[in-house]
Scaffold this motif. Structure first.
Motif, PDB file in Angstrom:
ATOM      1  N   TRP A  62      -7.881   2.941  -9.064  1.00 22.97           N
ATOM      2  CA  TRP A  62      -6.513   2.461  -8.827  1.00 22.97           C
ATOM      3  C   TRP A  62      -5.761   2.310 -10.140  1.00 22.97           C
ATOM      4  O   TRP A  62      -4.560   2.582 -10.213  1.00 22.97           O
ATOM      5  N   ASP A  63      -6.453   1.867 -11.200  1.00 16.40           N
ATOM      6  CA  ASP A  63      -5.805   1.649 -12.502  1.00 16.40           C
ATOM      7  C   ASP A  63      -5.370   2.947 -13.175  1.00 16.40           C
ATOM      8  O   ASP A  63      -4.558   2.921 -14.089  1.00 16.40           O
ATOM      9  N   SER A  64      -5.913   4.081 -12.731  1.00 18.31           N
ATOM     10  CA  SER A  64      -5.557   5.360 -13.349  1.00 18.31           C
ATOM     11  C   SER A  64      -4.403   6.066 -12.630  1.00 18.31           C
ATOM     12  O   SER A  64      -3.916   7.096 -13.094  1.00 18.31           O
ATOM     13  N   ILE A  65      -3.960   5.510 -11.516  1.00 19.80           N
ATOM     14  CA  ILE A  65      -2.846   6.109 -10.778  1.00 19.80           C
ATOM     15  C   ILE A  65      -1.555   5.788 -11.531  1.00 19.80           C
ATOM     16  O   ILE A  65      -1.301   4.621 -11.850  1.00 19.80           O
ATOM     17  N   PRO A  66      -0.760   6.811 -11.849  1.00 21.63           N
ATOM     18  CA  PRO A  66       0.469   6.564 -12.621  1.00 21.63           C
ATOM     19  C   PRO A  66       1.359   5.519 -11.953  1.00 21.63           C
ATOM     20  O   PRO A  66       1.605   5.574 -10.740  1.00 21.63           O
ATOM     21  N   VAL A  67       1.846   4.588 -12.754  1.00 19.39           N
ATOM     22  CA  VAL A  67       2.695   3.497 -12.254  1.00 19.39           C
ATOM     23  C   VAL A  67       3.915   4.046 -11.528  1.00 19.39           C
ATOM     24  O   VAL A  67       4.341   3.480 -10.518  1.00 19.39           O
ATOM     25  N   ILE A  68       4.447   5.158 -12.011  1.00 20.16           N
ATOM     26  CA  ILE A  68       5.627   5.756 -11.384  1.00 20.16           C
ATOM     27  C   ILE A  68       5.340   6.181  -9.942  1.00 20.16           C
ATOM     28  O   ILE A  68       6.228   6.181  -9.095  1.00 20.16           O
ATOM     29  N   ASP A  69       4.088   6.528  -9.659  1.00 19.85           N
ATOM     30  CA  ASP A  69       3.688   6.880  -8.288  1.00 19.85           C
ATOM     31  C   ASP A  69       3.272   5.657  -7.489  1.00 19.85           C
ATOM     32  O   ASP A  69       3.584   5.543  -6.299  1.00 19.85           O
ATOM     33  N   LEU A  70       2.552   4.759  -8.132  1.00 23.66           N
ATOM     34  CA  LEU A  70       1.965   3.614  -7.444  1.00 23.66           C
ATOM     35  C   LEU A  70       3.002   2.562  -7.041  1.00 23.66           C
ATOM     36  O   LEU A  70       2.938   2.017  -5.935  1.00 23.66           O
ATOM     37  N   THR A  71       3.962   2.288  -7.907  1.00 31.90           N
ATOM     38  CA  THR A  71       4.912   1.192  -7.671  1.00 31.90           C
ATOM     39  C   THR A  71       5.701   1.343  -6.365  1.00 31.90           C
ATOM     40  O   THR A  71       5.762   0.385  -5.581  1.00 31.90           O
ATOM     41  N   PRO A  72       6.298   2.511  -6.097  1.00 31.71           N
ATOM     42  CA  PRO A  72       7.041   2.609  -4.823  1.00 31.71           C
ATOM     43  C   PRO A  72       6.141   2.358  -3.613  1.00 31.71           C
ATOM     44  O   PRO A  72       6.554   1.702  -2.656  1.00 31.71           O
ATOM     45  N   TRP A  73       4.914   2.863  -3.663  1.00 28.09           N
ATOM     46  CA  TRP A  73       3.993   2.667  -2.556  1.00 28.09           C
ATOM     47  C   TRP A  73       3.595   1.198  -2.439  1.00 28.09           C
ATOM     48  O   TRP A  73       3.547   0.648  -1.332  1.00 28.09           O
ATOM     49  N   HIS A 105       6.032   2.495   4.624  1.00 27.05           N
ATOM     50  CA  HIS A 105       6.865   3.690   4.807  1.00 27.05           C
ATOM     51  C   HIS A 105       6.689   4.762   3.734  1.00 27.05           C
ATOM     52  O   HIS A 105       6.959   5.937   4.003  1.00 27.05           O
ATOM     53  N   VAL A 106       6.282   4.381   2.536  1.00 21.02           N
ATOM     54  CA  VAL A 106       6.156   5.351   1.442  1.00 21.02           C
ATOM     55  C   VAL A 106       4.816   6.070   1.559  1.00 21.02           C
ATOM     56  O   VAL A 106       3.765   5.431   1.638  1.00 21.02           O
ATOM     57  N   ARG A 107       4.884   7.384   1.569  1.00 24.03           N
ATOM     58  CA  ARG A 107       3.660   8.192   1.651  1.00 24.03           C
ATOM     59  C   ARG A 107       3.042   8.339   0.268  1.00 24.03           C
ATOM     60  O   ARG A 107       3.740   8.537  -0.715  1.00 24.03           O
ATOM     61  N   VAL A 108       1.721   8.293   0.243  1.00 28.34           N
ATOM     62  CA  VAL A 108       0.970   8.640  -0.957  1.00 28.34           C
ATOM     63  C   VAL A 108       1.215  10.133  -1.202  1.00 28.34           C
ATOM     64  O   VAL A 108       1.280  10.899  -0.234  1.00 28.34           O
ATOM     65  N   PRO A 109       1.346  10.570  -2.465  1.00 25.33           N
ATOM     66  CA  PRO A 109       1.529  12.007  -2.696  1.00 25.33           C
ATOM     67  C   PRO A 109       0.439  12.831  -2.004  1.00 25.33           C
ATOM     68  O   PRO A 109      -0.750  12.592  -2.182  1.00 25.33           O
ATOM     69  N   ASN A 110       0.870  13.752  -1.143  1.00 24.11           N
ATOM     70  CA  ASN A 110      -0.021  14.607  -0.349  1.00 24.11           C
ATOM     71  C   ASN A 110      -0.916  13.812   0.596  1.00 24.11           C
ATOM     72  O   ASN A 110      -1.995  14.261   0.959  1.00 24.11           O
ATOM     73  N   GLY A 111      -0.460  12.623   0.987  1.00 24.20           N
ATOM     74  CA  GLY A 111      -1.222  11.773   1.892  1.00 24.20           C
ATOM     75  C   GLY A 111      -0.320  11.152   2.945  1.00 24.20           C
ATOM     76  O   GLY A 111       0.672  11.752   3.364  1.00 24.20           O
ATOM     77  N   GLU A 112      -0.668   9.928   3.339  1.00 18.21           N
ATOM     78  CA  GLU A 112       0.030   9.249   4.423  1.00 18.21           C
ATOM     79  C   GLU A 112       0.639   7.930   3.961  1.00 18.21           C
ATOM     80  O   GLU A 112       0.250   7.375   2.933  1.00 18.21           O
ATOM     81  N   SER A 113       1.512   7.417   4.797  1.00 14.46           N
ATOM     82  CA  SER A 113       1.959   6.031   4.702  1.00 14.46           C
ATOM     83  C   SER A 113       1.154   5.237   5.733  1.00 14.46           C
ATOM     84  O   SER A 113       0.487   5.824   6.597  1.00 14.46           O
ATOM     85  N   PHE A 114       1.247   3.911   5.668  1.00 13.63           N
ATOM     86  CA  PHE A 114       0.562   3.098   6.673  1.00 13.63           C
ATOM     87  C   PHE A 114       1.180   3.321   8.053  1.00 13.63           C
ATOM     88  O   PHE A 114       0.485   3.286   9.069  1.00 13.63           O
ATOM     89  N   ALA A 115       2.486   3.593   8.106  1.00 15.48           N
ATOM     90  CA  ALA A 115       3.138   3.886   9.389  1.00 15.48           C
ATOM     91  C   ALA A 115       2.565   5.165  10.001  1.00 15.48           C
ATOM     92  O   ALA A 115       2.391   5.243  11.224  1.00 15.48           O
ATOM     93  N   ASP A 116       2.262   6.173   9.159  1.00 13.00           N
ATOM     94  CA  ASP A 116       1.640   7.404   9.658  1.00 13.00           C
ATOM     95  C   ASP A 116       0.280   7.084  10.289  1.00 13.00           C
ATOM     96  O   ASP A 116      -0.040   7.562  11.374  1.00 13.00           O
ATOM     97  N   LEU A 117      -0.526   6.294   9.579  1.00 11.39           N
ATOM     98  CA  LEU A 117      -1.828   5.882  10.109  1.00 11.39           C
ATOM     99  C   LEU A 117      -1.632   5.140  11.434  1.00 11.39           C
ATOM    100  O   LEU A 117      -2.311   5.420  12.421  1.00 11.39           O
TER     101      LEU A 117
END
Length: 178
Positions: free
Chosen positions: A86-97, A103-115
């Motif tokens: 988790w600590d290696s995930i870029p802050v620019i990607d992690l913060t919105p999620w 509602h925010v999808r993980v890059p090439n993944g899902e959001s909790f709403a999708d699940l």
């Protein structure tokens, strides 16, 4: 309908590793934990399982008959973050999620709403309309939190209020409408 939500036991992943749909192994030994889980569920049950091995192993142990695997019971798809610290995930990607994981999808993944949508589809369309046998669903923390939000009408943003430890067995009642 009597339903038992069962989370798989602990995995080999170190703390801090993001894993969802990565097919990681269970931490051994787990036989004693499997026995403790089996003691909490009825012997004659219909068993559904996520197709990920960490659930299938447990589901096969719990069931005396063939289990029913369903991909809608898989953990959240963490896409590009799978098996990363988790600590290696870029802050620019992690913060919105982190600010809106619903509602925010993980890059090439899902959001909790999708699940939640796929889990709701499973509950609404897969469970038998009439059964005298209890249902056992062997799955993951995210899926269990989603189900608990659905049946208690808890907003998805509050899903983490539902504590779901490794090896947890949570008994619920679901009313199926015909």
């Amino acid at each position: 309908m009597e339903v038992y939500l069962v989370r798989h036991t602990e995995t080999v992943c170190e703390k801090g590793i993001c894993y969802g749909q990565a097919d990681v192994a269970l931490l051994e030994p787990y036989e004693q934990q499997f026995e403790a889980i089996k003691a909490q569920i009825p012997a004659e049950s219909i068993v559904y399982s996520s197709p990920l091995n960490r659930c299938v192993e447990l589901a096969n142990f719990l069931s005396s008959t063939k289990i029913q695997m369903d991909s809608r019971l898989m953990e959240m798809n963490f896409g590009d973050w799978e098996l990363k610290n988790w600590d290696s995930i870029p802050v620019i990607d992690l913060t919105p999620w982190m600010n809106d994981f619903v509602h925010v999808r993980v890059p090439n993944g899902e959001s909790f709403a999708d699940l939640h949508d796929r889990v709701s589809d499973f509950l609404d369309h897969e469970l038998p309309k009439k059964t005298i046998k209890p249902i056992v669903i062997v799955t993951h923390a995210g899926v269990i939190r989603s189900i608990l939000c659905k049946i208690t009408k808890l907003p998805l943003r509050d899903a983490f209020q539902n504590k779901v430890n490794f090896g947890a067995v949570i008994k619920i009642e679901i009313i199926i409408r015909e």
